[in-house]
Scaffold this active site. Sequence first.
Site, PDB file in Angstrom:
ATOM      1  N   CYS A 273       0.730  -1.418  -0.029  1.00 28.33           N
ATOM      2  CA  CYS A 273      -0.152   0.118  -0.063  1.00 28.33           C
ATOM      3  C   CYS A 273       1.048   1.212  -0.005  1.00 28.33           C
ATOM      4  CB  CYS A 273      -0.950   0.083   1.244  1.00 28.33           C
ATOM      5  SG  CYS A 273      -2.087  -1.404   1.206  1.00 28.33           S
TER       6      CYS A 273
HETATM    7  N1  NAD Z   1      -2.687  -5.659   2.043  1.00 27.81           N
HETATM    8  C1  NAD Z   1      -3.174  -4.757   2.591  1.00 27.81           C
HETATM    9  O1  NAD Z   1      -2.954  -4.331   3.776  1.00 27.81           O
HETATM   10  C2  NAD Z   1      -4.145  -3.684   1.944  1.00 27.81           C
HETATM   11  C3  NAD Z   1      -4.838  -2.840   2.740  1.00 27.81           C
HETATM   12  C4  NAD Z   1      -5.753  -2.038   2.019  1.00 27.81           C
HETATM   13  C5  NAD Z   1      -6.023  -2.295   0.591  1.00 27.81           C
HETATM   14  N2  NAD Z   1      -5.130  -3.005   0.169  1.00 27.81           N
HETATM   15  C6  NAD Z   1      -5.695  -2.973  -1.340  1.00 27.81           C
HETATM   16  O2  NAD Z   1      -6.360  -4.062  -1.764  1.00 27.81           O
HETATM   17  C7  NAD Z   1      -5.965  -4.637  -2.823  1.00 27.81           C
HETATM   18  C8  NAD Z   1      -5.711  -6.353  -2.916  1.00 27.81           C
HETATM   19  O3  NAD Z   1      -4.535  -6.130  -1.747  1.00 27.81           O
HETATM   20  P1  NAD Z   1      -4.144  -7.471  -1.292  1.00 27.81           P
HETATM   21  O4  NAD Z   1      -2.967  -7.459  -0.225  1.00 27.81           O
HETATM   22  O5  NAD Z   1      -5.290  -8.328  -0.927  1.00 27.81           O
HETATM   23  O6  NAD Z   1      -3.513  -8.589  -2.301  1.00 27.81           O
HETATM   24  P2  NAD Z   1      -3.086 -10.119  -2.318  1.00 27.81           P
HETATM   25  O7  NAD Z   1      -1.939 -10.177  -3.233  1.00 27.81           O
HETATM   26  O8  NAD Z   1      -2.879 -10.301  -0.935  1.00 27.81           O
HETATM   27  O9  NAD Z   1      -4.241 -10.679  -2.725  1.00 27.81           O
HETATM   28  C9  NAD Z   1      -4.797 -10.564  -4.034  1.00 27.81           C
HETATM   29  C10 NAD Z   1      -5.346 -11.898  -4.569  1.00 27.81           C
HETATM   30  O10 NAD Z   1      -6.038 -11.643  -5.775  1.00 27.81           O
HETATM   31  C11 NAD Z   1      -5.608 -12.804  -6.427  1.00 27.81           C
HETATM   32  N3  NAD Z   1      -5.934 -12.525  -7.939  1.00 27.81           N
HETATM   33  C12 NAD Z   1      -5.031 -11.935  -8.703  1.00 27.81           C
HETATM   34  N4  NAD Z   1      -5.781 -11.699 -10.044  1.00 27.81           N
HETATM   35  C13 NAD Z   1      -6.803 -12.352  -9.935  1.00 27.81           C
HETATM   36  C14 NAD Z   1      -8.061 -12.519 -10.929  1.00 27.81           C
HETATM   37  N5  NAD Z   1      -8.149 -11.919 -12.064  1.00 27.81           N
HETATM   38  N6  NAD Z   1      -9.324 -13.133 -10.464  1.00 27.81           N
HETATM   39  C15 NAD Z   1      -9.342 -13.779  -8.926  1.00 27.81           C
HETATM   40  N7  NAD Z   1      -8.264 -13.564  -8.272  1.00 27.81           N
HETATM   41  C16 NAD Z   1      -7.150 -12.805  -8.505  1.00 27.81           C
HETATM   42  C17 NAD Z   1      -4.144 -13.455  -6.306  1.00 27.81           C
HETATM   43  O11 NAD Z   1      -4.304 -14.747  -6.731  1.00 27.81           O
HETATM   44  C18 NAD Z   1      -4.348 -13.085  -4.858  1.00 27.81           C
HETATM   45  O12 NAD Z   1      -4.550 -14.145  -4.010  1.00 27.81           O
HETATM   46  C19 NAD Z   1      -4.859  -3.893  -3.570  1.00 27.81           C
HETATM   47  O13 NAD Z   1      -5.609  -2.910  -4.366  1.00 27.81           O
HETATM   48  C20 NAD Z   1      -4.472  -3.107  -2.388  1.00 27.81           C
HETATM   49  O14 NAD Z   1      -3.677  -1.803  -2.678  1.00 27.81           O
HETATM   50  C21 NAD Z   1      -4.401  -3.726   0.622  1.00 27.81           C
END
Ligand code: NAD
Length: 445
Positions: A273
Site C-alpha cells: 500500500c
Molecule cells: N494488504 C493490505 O494491507 C491492503 C490494505 C488496504 C487495501 N489494499 C488493497 O487491496 C487490494 C488487494 O490487496 P491484497 O493485499 O489483498 O493483495 P494480495 O496479493 O494479498 O491478494 C490478491 C489476490 O488476488 C488474486 N488474484 C489476482 N488476479 C485475480 C483475478 N483476475 N481473479 C481472481 N483472483 C485474482 C491473487 O491470486 C491474490 O490471492 C489492492 O488494491 C491493495 O492495494 C491492501
Amino acid sequence: MIKDKIQNLILTKEPHIGVIGLGYVGLPLSVEFANKGFQATGFEVDEAKAATINRGESYIGDVRASLVKELVGAGRLRATTNFSELAKCDCVIICVPTPLRKTKEPDISYILAASAEIQKYQRRGQLIILESTTYPGTTDEVLLPMLEERGMKLDADFLLAFSPERVDPGNPQFQTHNIPKVVGGSTDDSTEVAAALYGQIVSNVHPVSSARVAEAAKLLENTFRAVNIGMANEMARLCYALGIDTWEVIRAAATKPFGFMPFYPGPGIGGHCIPLDPHYLSWKARQHGFDSRFISLAEEVNSRMPDHVVTLIADGLNDERKSLKGARVLLLGVAYKKDINDVRESPALSIIDRLRAKGADVRYHDEYVSEIRFDDAHTDSTGEPLQSVALADDELKAADCVVIVTDHSTVDYERVCQLSTLIVDTRNAIDGNLRKQSRARVVRL
Ligand SMILES: NC(=O)c1ccc[n+]([C@@H]2O[C@H](COP(=O)([O-])OP(=O)(O)OC[C@H]3O[C@@H](n4cnc5c(N)ncnc54)[C@H](O)[C@@H]3O)[C@@H](O)[C@H]2O)c1
C-alpha cells in the site's frame, strides 16, 4: 426496482456474495460475510489458495484457520477457480492487486481481468463493488463502460460502487468488522445499497457522494502516511547528523496534546500500500497537468532509508575497526512490518542487496518468513534465495553486526543485547533500561 430488490435480499441476508481475489483483503472480507450468515464464495486464480480454503485452512495470519474450517463445514464459505459461478452471485466485490508498472504507473490489469470475468457472466440484478486501491475515476471510467458494454444499464440493471479497504494486517485491535467503511457509488442508488451491504458486517459505514470521492479518500489516507513517515525519516537522518536521539525528540514532541501526531522513522516503507498508492494519485494528477510534489519528495526521502541503514552499519563496524566487506551481518526481521509474514516491497530486501554488493556475509532470522527470493521485481539482485537461520546463541555471538529491521514481538531482545557486540536498531526495539543494560553497543536510527 433493482435497488429495492437487492436491498431486500441484503436485509434478509439472502444475497450470495462473491469476492474476487482471496488475499490479505479478500479473504478476511469473505470470512466476515460468511461469519455474519451470508453465503460467500471466493474466486481465485491461484488454485492452491482455493484448495487451502476448501480444506478449511488459512494462509493469512489474521484469519483463524478454525473459523475458516467452521464456515466451510457449515457450507457458508467456499473458494473456486471457476468464474462461471459469478452468475450465481448477487453482490460481487473485487479485491485484486493494484501494483505499479516498472515505470511507476498504475497497473490496473488485475482489475481489468476481474471485470472481464464479471462481464462474461453478468446478469441483471447484481451489485458490483471495487475495493482494490486505485486512482479516482477507475470505477466510473473503466468499470462502468465495461459493465454497460453488453446493453445493461446502471441503476436499471445493476449497481456499481467503490469502497476502499483499510485492513491493517497484524493489527489485533482493528479488523474488518470494527474499521469504518467509506462507500461511494456511481449513482445514489448504488451508494445506498452498497452501504446497506457493508452495514451488515461493519459497525460504521460512511457514505460519500461518488465513487471518485471514495477512491480519492483512500489515496489521501495512504499518501498522508507516506508523507508523514517521510518527514520522520528526514528528521531521523538530521538527528543522526546532529548526534541527538530521534526517538527521544519524537517522544518529547508527542507530549503536546493537540496539533501533533507522532510518526516514526524506519528502514524504509514496504507492503502493497504505502509505497505504491501515492503513485496512483500522482499519476492521475499528471493527467490533469498537476505536479504532486509532496508525493515525490516523500518517495525520495523514504527510498533513501535503506542506504542510510547501510551507512549506520558501516559506521558502527568502522568504530570497531571492521569493514563491511567480509563482515557477518545478521538481520532480525525481513517482513515489511512487525508480526506478519509479508515481504512485498520490504526495505529488508534493498538492505540485503546493498550489503551483499559491499561484500558483507548476510544472514537473517525471521520466524514468519522462512525464505526470501531475489528473482522478483523488488531488488536488482539475482542472488541465491536466503533461508532464515535459527536465533541460536552462537548465531548472535558470531555476528559482527545485528540489524533490527523489523521488530517482531517473538524475538527476545534482552538476549540479543546480551549476546551480540553491535546492534543497529532501526525500530526503537532496544529502548530504556534494555539499552542501558545492553552489553552490545546499540546504534539507533
Ligand atoms: N494488504 C493490505 O494491507 C491492503 C490494505 C488496504 C487495501 N489494499 C488493497 O487491496 C487490494 C488487494 O490487496 P491484497 O493485499 O489483498 O493483495 P494480495 O496479493 O494479498 O491478494 C490478491 C489476490 O488476488 C488474486 N488474484 C489476482 N488476479 C485475480 C483475478 N483476475 N481473479 C481472481 N483472483 C485474482 C491473487 O491470486 C491474490 O490471492 C489492492 O488494491 C491493495 O492495494 C491492501
